[in-house]
Design a protein around this motif. Structure first.
Motif, PDB file in Angstrom:
ATOM      1  N   ARG A  38      19.399 -29.464  53.863  1.00 39.38           N
ATOM      2  CA  ARG A  38      18.336 -29.234  52.444  1.00 39.38           C
ATOM      3  C   ARG A  38      17.273 -27.676  52.712  1.00 39.38           C
ATOM      4  O   ARG A  38      17.454 -27.044  50.997  1.00 39.38           O
ATOM      5  CB  ARG A  38      16.782 -29.543  52.903  1.00 39.38           C
ATOM      6  CG  ARG A  38      15.989 -29.444  51.548  1.00 39.38           C
ATOM      7  CD  ARG A  38      14.911 -30.488  51.883  1.00 39.38           C
ATOM      8  NE  ARG A  38      13.699 -30.177  50.931  1.00 39.38           N
ATOM      9  CZ  ARG A  38      12.692 -29.674  51.005  1.00 39.38           C
ATOM     10  NH1 ARG A  38      12.562 -28.404  53.027  1.00 39.38           N
ATOM     11  NH2 ARG A  38      11.360 -28.702  50.436  1.00 39.38           N
ATOM     12  N   VAL A  86      17.090 -26.601  39.574  1.00 35.22           N
ATOM     13  CA  VAL A  86      16.069 -27.808  40.376  1.00 35.22           C
ATOM     14  C   VAL A  86      17.307 -29.082  40.929  1.00 35.22           C
ATOM     15  O   VAL A  86      17.477 -29.702  41.595  1.00 35.22           O
ATOM     16  CB  VAL A  86      14.825 -28.360  39.578  1.00 35.22           C
ATOM     17  CG1 VAL A  86      14.784 -29.294  40.467  1.00 35.22           C
ATOM     18  CG2 VAL A  86      14.341 -27.109  40.051  1.00 35.22           C
ATOM     19  N   GLY A  87      18.079 -29.611  39.883  1.00 40.69           N
ATOM     20  CA  GLY A  87      18.565 -30.289  39.650  1.00 40.69           C
ATOM     21  C   GLY A  87      20.026 -29.976  40.575  1.00 40.69           C
ATOM     22  O   GLY A  87      20.280 -31.198  41.303  1.00 40.69           O
ATOM     23  N   ILE A 143      21.583 -32.529  47.732  1.00 40.38           N
ATOM     24  CA  ILE A 143      20.903 -32.989  49.054  1.00 40.38           C
ATOM     25  C   ILE A 143      21.309 -34.406  49.003  1.00 40.38           C
ATOM     26  O   ILE A 143      21.717 -34.820  49.976  1.00 40.38           O
ATOM     27  CB  ILE A 143      19.330 -33.191  49.114  1.00 40.38           C
ATOM     28  CG1 ILE A 143      19.207 -31.735  49.095  1.00 40.38           C
ATOM     29  CG2 ILE A 143      18.480 -33.524  50.255  1.00 40.38           C
ATOM     30  CD1 ILE A 143      17.381 -31.177  48.763  1.00 40.38           C
ATOM     31  N   ALA A 144      21.085 -35.066  48.029  1.00 44.22           N
ATOM     32  CA  ALA A 144      21.381 -36.492  47.885  1.00 44.22           C
ATOM     33  C   ALA A 144      23.208 -36.913  48.157  1.00 44.22           C
ATOM     34  O   ALA A 144      22.937 -37.217  48.589  1.00 44.22           O
ATOM     35  CB  ALA A 144      21.573 -36.991  46.490  1.00 44.22           C
ATOM     36  N   LEU A 201       9.998 -28.149  47.775  1.00 44.11           N
ATOM     37  CA  LEU A 201      11.522 -27.217  47.268  1.00 44.11           C
ATOM     38  C   LEU A 201      11.840 -25.826  48.514  1.00 44.11           C
ATOM     39  O   LEU A 201      12.864 -26.271  49.008  1.00 44.11           O
ATOM     40  CB  LEU A 201      11.932 -27.151  46.101  1.00 44.11           C
ATOM     41  CG  LEU A 201      12.363 -28.654  45.133  1.00 44.11           C
ATOM     42  CD1 LEU A 201      13.597 -28.575  44.310  1.00 44.11           C
ATOM     43  CD2 LEU A 201      13.237 -29.925  45.860  1.00 44.11           C
ATOM     44  N   LYS A 255      18.769 -30.813  43.951  1.00 48.20           N
ATOM     45  CA  LYS A 255      18.297 -32.079  44.580  1.00 48.20           C
ATOM     46  C   LYS A 255      20.138 -33.133  44.355  1.00 48.20           C
ATOM     47  O   LYS A 255      19.767 -33.803  45.493  1.00 48.20           O
ATOM     48  CB  LYS A 255      17.523 -32.903  42.745  1.00 48.20           C
ATOM     49  CG  LYS A 255      16.024 -31.934  43.467  1.00 48.20           C
ATOM     50  CD  LYS A 255      15.716 -32.438  42.100  1.00 48.20           C
ATOM     51  CE  LYS A 255      13.946 -33.212  42.307  1.00 48.20           C
ATOM     52  NZ  LYS A 255      12.828 -33.491  41.946  1.00 48.20           N
ATOM     53  N   TYR A 256      21.353 -32.427  43.652  1.00 46.44           N
ATOM     54  CA  TYR A 256      22.182 -33.066  43.751  1.00 46.44           C
ATOM     55  C   TYR A 256      22.855 -32.818  45.415  1.00 46.44           C
ATOM     56  O   TYR A 256      23.355 -34.157  45.982  1.00 46.44           O
ATOM     57  CB  TYR A 256      22.944 -33.014  42.751  1.00 46.44           C
ATOM     58  CG  TYR A 256      24.130 -33.855  42.341  1.00 46.44           C
ATOM     59  CD1 TYR A 256      24.664 -34.287  41.907  1.00 46.44           C
ATOM     60  CD2 TYR A 256      25.715 -33.329  43.115  1.00 46.44           C
ATOM     61  CE1 TYR A 256      25.584 -35.507  41.496  1.00 46.44           C
ATOM     62  CE2 TYR A 256      26.267 -34.032  43.050  1.00 46.44           C
ATOM     63  CZ  TYR A 256      26.403 -34.987  42.504  1.00 46.44           C
ATOM     64  OH  TYR A 256      27.731 -36.268  42.190  1.00 46.44           O
ATOM     65  N   LEU A 309       6.477 -30.430  38.801  1.00 49.83           N
ATOM     66  CA  LEU A 309       7.043 -30.104  40.590  1.00 49.83           C
ATOM     67  C   LEU A 309       5.727 -29.248  41.350  1.00 49.83           C
ATOM     68  O   LEU A 309       5.897 -29.067  42.240  1.00 49.83           O
ATOM     69  CB  LEU A 309       8.857 -29.738  41.161  1.00 49.83           C
ATOM     70  CG  LEU A 309       9.545 -30.497  40.242  1.00 49.83           C
ATOM     71  CD1 LEU A 309      10.853 -29.714  40.994  1.00 49.83           C
ATOM     72  CD2 LEU A 309       9.544 -31.808  42.202  1.00 49.83           C
TER      73      LEU A 309
END
Length: 336
Positions: A155, A118-119, A125-126, A217, A122-123, A49
């Motif tokens: 985000r 980071v995880g 946002i998803a 990000l 991302k979670y 990333l």
């Protein structure tokens, strides 16, 4: 205090040092961290990333990123690269909740994740991506999409929450989807006057901010709030920033209720179906499992677990053999 001078207590001195940024949680050394808990997969993903070459040793790269020193791994390093950050930092997790209405009463879905910085981003946002409605308008050969909430806004809000969260407090960041609004909540007072909000940028966790700014990000220039507002205005969303001992962003939806209701109904069906499959799987492994244990495993209330079990019984998917105590579950032949 006024004309009086009083000696501050230890906790007051510590609180003042934290509030003024003299002591930063992410830069402190996590003395209990064990290298066996370092997650090489998270580290490799971060390097990709951040577009950092892997031609140095792991230790050298971590030192260059300033998350590792002779004294040990920093809290920032643990939050990014530990297999289970919660093992060392109780405030490492993010709580994602989907409520049926606009009150925090009926929960459709709840997940508490501990996937690293980071995880977790991302979670979160998803999670909102999967639950936000989209209205389509076709007036020409091209279809226009009008999302309930702009992805850019929530985000940015989730990233902002992670960077400015007060990890000293031992709380969790909350990402909430309601029927007609989204709320992103994190404990952490502003480090400057409210009048300067959106004009001034000062990260509570400088090391976390620096690590994220190396990826796509986050922008380090401090333009996040401005871009968030622009995206919300362009999409037609009303919003509100709340400042107390915490920072909270509320975004109201921008699509008609019928579209939202349709999406909510669809999500409800999908969530219940997924939970039903998970319950059947749990019963396959332990046919004497209780509703309480199912609730714990699925991270839902016992009432919700019992309701799902009743539905599975009513539709003939499972049967209860014997009494409530001492009995067991049986999956019907057609559902084996």
């Amino acid at each position: 205090m006024g004309a009086n001078a009083q000696k501050m207590k230890r906790d007051e001195v510590l609180g003042l040092a934290i509030k003024t940024g003299k002591i930063r949680y992410d830069e402190q050394i996590c003395t209990s961290f064990e290298w066996s808990d370092f997650d090489d997969q998270k580290f490799t993903e971060y390097l990709k990333l951040a577009k950092i070459s892997n031609n140095l040793t792991k230790e050298e790269t971590l030192q260059n990123l300033r998350v590792l020193s002779d004294e040990g791994m920093t809290n920032a390093g643990v939050l990014f690269f530990a297999k289970e950050p919660y093992k060392y930092i109780i405030s490492s997790r993010v709580r994602c909740v989907h409520f049926k209405d606009d009150e925090r009463i009926n929960i459709l879905d709840k997940k508490v994740v501990d996937l690293g910085i980071v995880g977790n981003i991302k979670y979160g946002i998803a999670y909102l991506n999967d639950r936000a409605a989209v209205r389509y308008e076709i007036k020409s050969e091209y279809r226009k999409e009008y999302p309930e909430y702009p992805v850019e806004a929530y985000r940015e809000a989730i990233v902002n929450a992670v960077v400015h969260f007060d990890y000293f407090l031992g709380d969790t960041i909350a990402v909430e989807k309601h029927k007609s609004k989204v709320i992103i909540h994190n404990k952490g007072e502003l480090l400057f006057p409210k009048s300067e909000f959106g004009k001034r940028s000062e990260a509570r966790n400088r090391l976390i901010a620096d690590l994220l700014s190396r990826t796509n990000l986050m922008e380090k220039a401090g333009t996040g709030i401005k871009r968030m507002k622009e995206a919300l205005i362009e999409n037609g969303n009303e919003y509100n920033f709340s400042f107390t001992d915490a920072f909270e962003l509320t975004i109201n939806n921008s699509v008609v209720d019928s579209v939202v209701d349709s999406v909510v109904d669809s999500v409800v069906d999908n969530v219940v179906e997924k939970r039903s499959e998970e319950i059947i799987d749990l019963i396959r492994h332990d046919n004497r499992i209780s509703a309480k244990k199912i609730a714990e495993r699925l991270k839902v209330t016992e009432r919700t677990a019992q309701r799902d079990l009743n539905k599975l019984k009513k539709t003939g998917v499972i049967k209860r053999i014997g009494a409530a105590k001492g009995g067991y579950w049986k999956i019907t032949e057609n559902n084996e």
